[in-house]
Design a protein around this motif. Structure first.
Motif, short mmCIF file in Angstrom:
data_model
loop_
_atom_site.label_atom_id
_atom_site.label_comp_id
_atom_site.label_asym_id
_atom_site.label_seq_id
_atom_site.Cartn_x
_atom_site.Cartn_y
_atom_site.Cartn_z
N ALA A 55 61.25 49.93 35.99
CA ALA A 55 61.47 51.32 35.59
C ALA A 55 60.24 52.17 35.91
O ALA A 55 60.37 53.31 36.38
CB ALA A 55 61.79 51.39 34.09
N ARG A 56 59.06 51.62 35.70
CA ARG A 56 57.83 52.34 36.00
C ARG A 56 57.73 52.62 37.49
O ARG A 56 57.37 53.71 37.93
CB ARG A 56 56.61 51.56 35.52
CG ARG A 56 55.30 52.34 35.65
CD ARG A 56 54.09 51.47 35.43
NE ARG A 56 53.94 50.43 36.42
CZ ARG A 56 53.53 50.62 37.70
NH1 ARG A 56 53.26 51.82 38.13
NH2 ARG A 56 53.40 49.61 38.51
N GLN A 57 58.07 51.62 38.30
CA GLN A 57 58.00 51.78 39.75
C GLN A 57 59.05 52.77 40.25
O GLN A 57 58.80 53.52 41.19
CB GLN A 57 58.18 50.44 40.44
CG GLN A 57 57.01 49.52 40.26
CD GLN A 57 57.23 48.16 40.90
OE1 GLN A 57 58.16 47.95 41.67
NE2 GLN A 57 56.36 47.21 40.55
N ALA A 58 60.21 52.79 39.64
CA ALA A 58 61.28 53.69 40.06
C ALA A 58 61.01 55.13 39.64
O ALA A 58 61.52 56.06 40.26
CB ALA A 58 62.61 53.23 39.46
N ASN A 59 60.21 55.31 38.61
CA ASN A 59 59.90 56.64 38.09
C ASN A 59 58.39 56.79 37.91
O ASN A 59 57.90 56.88 36.79
CB ASN A 59 60.60 56.87 36.74
CG ASN A 59 62.09 56.77 36.86
OD1 ASN A 59 62.69 57.52 37.61
ND2 ASN A 59 62.68 55.83 36.14
N PRO A 60 57.64 56.84 39.03
CA PRO A 60 56.18 56.94 38.89
C PRO A 60 55.80 58.27 38.25
O PRO A 60 56.53 59.26 38.35
CB PRO A 60 55.68 56.87 40.34
CG PRO A 60 56.84 57.25 41.18
CD PRO A 60 58.08 56.86 40.41
N PRO A 61 54.65 58.30 37.59
CA PRO A 61 54.19 59.55 36.98
C PRO A 61 54.01 60.62 38.05
O PRO A 61 53.59 60.33 39.16
CB PRO A 61 52.86 59.18 36.34
CG PRO A 61 52.75 57.71 36.39
CD PRO A 61 53.74 57.21 37.41
N ARG A 62 54.37 61.81 37.71
CA ARG A 62 54.21 62.93 38.65
C ARG A 62 52.80 63.50 38.55
O ARG A 62 52.23 63.55 37.46
CB ARG A 62 55.23 64.03 38.34
CG ARG A 62 56.64 63.57 38.57
CD ARG A 62 57.58 64.70 38.32
NE ARG A 62 58.96 64.21 38.45
CZ ARG A 62 60.01 64.94 38.22
NH1 ARG A 62 59.86 66.20 37.84
NH2 ARG A 62 61.21 64.45 38.36
#
Length: 67
Positions: A55-62
């Motif tokens: 999930a972290r990899q799919a939605n990296p911090p902007r």
């Protein structure tokens, strides 16, 4: 995640931190002597960690917008 000695609901509730304190203590005492349940908990924790990483990899911090 299968185990023959503990109800799957207890195992799931333990992982969800949803057991009342007395039941959690009983389950943790059970874990001390049950390799099958220890393995089931470890497997579940590894799976949860892998899911969180995906999930972290799919939605990296902007990056912050320039001001």
């Amino acid at each position: 995640m299968t185990t023959s000695c503990t109800d799957r609901e207890d195992l799931q509730a333990y992982l969800d931190d949803a057991l009342p304190s007395a039941e959690r203590e009983r389950f943790e005492q059970h874990l001390l002597g049950c390799a099958g349940c220890q393995a089931a908990v470890e497997d579940a924790l590894q799976l949860l960690a892998a899911g969180a990483e995906l999930a972290r990899q799919a939605n990296p911090p902007r990056a912050a917008a320039p001001q």
